[in-house]
Design an enzyme around this catalytic site. Sequence first.
Site, PDB file in Angstrom:
ATOM      1  N   ARG A   1      -6.514   0.313   7.516  1.00 58.15           N
ATOM      2  CA  ARG A   1      -5.116  -0.060   7.690  1.00 58.15           C
ATOM      3  C   ARG A   1      -4.618   0.355   9.071  1.00 58.15           C
ATOM      4  NH1 ARG A   1      -4.035   2.519   1.891  1.00 58.15           N
ATOM      5  NH2 ARG A   1      -4.684   0.764   0.593  1.00 58.15           N
TER       6      ARG A   1
ATOM      7  N   ASP B   1       0.817  -1.227   0.000  1.00 59.40           N
ATOM      8  CA  ASP B   1       0.000   0.000   0.000  1.00 59.40           C
ATOM      9  C   ASP B   1       0.844   1.268   0.000  1.00 59.40           C
ATOM     10  OD1 ASP B   1      -2.400  -1.637   0.352  1.00 59.40           O
ATOM     11  OD2 ASP B   1      -1.747  -1.856   2.430  1.00 59.40           O
TER      12      ASP B   1
ATOM     13  N   ALA C   1      -7.526  -0.703  -0.883  1.00 61.59           N
ATOM     14  CA  ALA C   1      -8.105  -0.459  -2.200  1.00 61.59           C
ATOM     15  C   ALA C   1      -8.919  -1.650  -2.688  1.00 61.59           C
ATOM     16  CB  ALA C   1      -7.004  -0.128  -3.210  1.00 61.59           C
TER      17      ALA C   1
ATOM     18  N   GLN D   1       2.201  -5.848  -3.392  1.00 63.93           N
ATOM     19  CA  GLN D   1       2.412  -5.977  -1.943  1.00 63.93           C
ATOM     20  C   GLN D   1       3.696  -5.218  -1.533  1.00 63.93           C
ATOM     21  OE1 GLN D   1       1.604  -9.255  -3.602  1.00 63.93           O
ATOM     22  NE2 GLN D   1      -0.481  -8.619  -3.282  1.00 63.93           N
TER      23      GLN D   1
ATOM     24  N   GLY E   1       1.945   2.987  -2.602  1.00 65.32           N
ATOM     25  CA  GLY E   1       1.681   3.903  -3.706  1.00 65.32           C
ATOM     26  C   GLY E   1       2.425   3.536  -4.971  1.00 65.32           C
ATOM     27  N   LYS E   2       2.678   2.238  -5.137  1.00 62.03           N
ATOM     28  CA  LYS E   2       3.452   1.776  -6.297  1.00 62.03           C
ATOM     29  C   LYS E   2       2.746   2.067  -7.615  1.00 62.03           C
ATOM     30  CE  LYS E   2       3.553  -2.322  -4.432  1.00 62.03           C
ATOM     31  NZ  LYS E   2       3.060  -1.984  -3.074  1.00 62.03           N
TER      32      LYS E   2
ATOM     33  N   THR F   1      -9.879  -4.492  -0.344  1.00 61.97           N
ATOM     34  CA  THR F   1     -10.734  -5.034   0.711  1.00 61.97           C
ATOM     35  C   THR F   1     -11.567  -3.978   1.422  1.00 61.97           C
ATOM     36  OG1 THR F   1      -9.018  -4.753   2.390  1.00 61.97           O
ATOM     37  CG2 THR F   1      -9.020  -6.836   1.145  1.00 61.97           C
TER      38      THR F   1
ATOM     39  N   VAL G   1       3.107  14.539  -2.942  1.00 60.26           N
ATOM     40  CA  VAL G   1       2.432  15.470  -2.031  1.00 60.26           C
ATOM     41  C   VAL G   1       0.915  15.469  -2.250  1.00 60.26           C
ATOM     42  CG1 VAL G   1       4.448  16.950  -1.728  1.00 60.26           C
ATOM     43  CG2 VAL G   1       2.878  17.387  -3.627  1.00 60.26           C
ATOM     44  N   GLY G   2       0.393  14.410  -2.864  1.00 56.26           N
ATOM     45  CA  GLY G   2      -1.034  14.290  -3.104  1.00 56.26           C
ATOM     46  C   GLY G   2      -1.306  13.076  -3.956  1.00 56.26           C
TER      47      GLY G   2
ATOM     48  N   GLY H   1      -4.021  -3.925  -4.836  1.00 54.80           N
ATOM     49  CA  GLY H   1      -4.834  -2.853  -5.391  1.00 54.80           C
ATOM     50  C   GLY H   1      -3.986  -1.635  -5.647  1.00 54.80           C
ATOM     51  N   HIS H   2      -3.655  -1.381  -6.897  1.00 56.03           N
ATOM     52  CA  HIS H   2      -2.837  -0.225  -7.241  1.00 56.03           C
ATOM     53  C   HIS H   2      -3.755   0.921  -7.658  1.00 56.03           C
ATOM     54  CE1 HIS H   2       1.061  -2.731  -8.021  1.00 56.03           C
ATOM     55  NE2 HIS H   2       0.600  -2.814  -6.796  1.00 56.03           N
TER      56      HIS H   2
END
Length: 422
Positions: free
Chosen positions: A303, A13, A297, A222, A15-16, A299, A412-413, A40-41
Site C-alpha cells: 500500500r 483498508d 489482504a 472499500q 480496519g472496518k 491482493t 492499538v493493535g 479484504g476484511h
Amino acid sequence: MPVDVLVGLQWGDEGKGKIVDVLAPSYDAVARFQGGPNAGHTLTFDGTKHVLRQVPSGIFHPHILNVVGNGVVLDPVVFREELQKLTERGVDWSKNLYISKKAQLILPSHRALDRISEEARGNTKIGSTLKGIGPTYSDKIGRVGLRVGHILLPDFQQRYKEAVAHHASIAAPYNKELEIEALEEEFFSAIEFLRTLQLTDTEYLLNDLLAQGKRILAEGAQGSLLDIDFGTYPYVTSSSTISAGACTGLGIAPRHIDKVYGITKAYCTRVGSGPFPTELEDAVGEEIRKAGREFGAVTGRPRRCGWIDLPALRYAIMLNGVTELHLMKADVLDGFTEIRACTHYRTATGETTPKLPDPGELNGITPEYLTLPGWNTDLTNITDTGQLPENLQAYLAFLERELQVPISIVSVGPDRVSTLFR
C-alpha cells in the site's frame, strides 16, 4: 430499532472488519451492503488472523444473522472457498448466513473483461484488483447482469451463455478472447453449492427484523474516497461506498439510519493508482508501511502510505453524516518522535483551502502540514484509554477539534482485545 452504518473514510483498508467484529455482539444482524471479493476484511483474535472477502464480519458470532445484501457482487467460487475455510476453523455458518437473491453474480467472463480492459489502459491503469467487480456492476447498470436468484431458474444455463456471448463481443475489438473454459467447471460446481444456501429476499428479512425491534449493523467495504460518485474518479471502485449506499444496497429506508461509524487510520494509505496528496515516497513512508504491515489482504500489493489528510476526512465525514470516529492503527506511529497532519491544501493558484478539490484538480495541489509531537511509546499492551500517553491524547483532541466529531474507539493493535473505548 435503528440501523447503524459502518464505513471507511479513506481509500479503504481502514480496519472496518475488526471494528464490525468488536461491535457485532451488541447487534442482531450484520449486513454487507456493497462491494465484492476485492474487499479484504481482516479480523484477529485468539492468536489467529482471519480474512473475509464477501462474508459479513459478524460471522464468528453464532447468535448474529449475517446478510449479504443486494448491493453486493458475489463470486460463487471465492464465496465457497471462504465458507470452507470457516468450516475448517469450526465456524457453523449454515443457520445464520443469508444471501440476497438480488445480488449480482460475478462470472468468469467478468474477470476476463476486467483483465482485458486494464491491460488496454497501459500507463493509465485504474489499479483494479482484477476480480471482475467493475464489469459486473457495469452489467447491473446495463440491465444485462445475472443475479443470484437466476441460478434457481430452469433457464439459467441459457442466460449464462448469452451473458458470455455478450462479453465476448466486448472483448473482440481488443483482439482478445475471454479464455474462460478452464474456469467454468469450478464456477458451475460453485453454483451448485450456492443453490444449497439460504437465498432469500433479504430486504424483507431485514425490514422484518426492524419491525421486531432488532438492531442491524450495516457493513461497508472499500472507503469513501473510492465511492463511484464522490471518490477520486476515475480511480474508484464501482459501487456506492458511503453510508447512503446502505439504503439501496440493503433495501432499507433512510429513516432507519441512526449512528454512522467512520473508520480512519492514524495516517493514510491507498492501493492502486490515483491521486494521493499526502503520499510519502521516502524512508518515512517505507517505515510506516513496514510498521503497519501495509500489504493488501486480498491482493498482497504494497500500500502507498502517507500522513493523515484532514481535508479529505472532512469531506468524507460530511458525505456520510458521521456521528462517531474510530481511529485505527495508532500503534503504527509508536516509533515516531514527530508526526504530521495535512490541515489544508494550497492550490495551483496559491489559494489555501480546507476542502477537497475536484479529483481533476488534485494533482495541482500541495498539502500544508502541521507537525505534532509523537508519543514514542509502545501502545500494544495498553488496555485502558487512561493509560494512553499524553501526546497521543493531545493528537486525539486535535483531531476532534479539526473534524468536529468525537473519537469513540482507538485501536492499538490488530487483535480484537486491542480496542479501546473512550
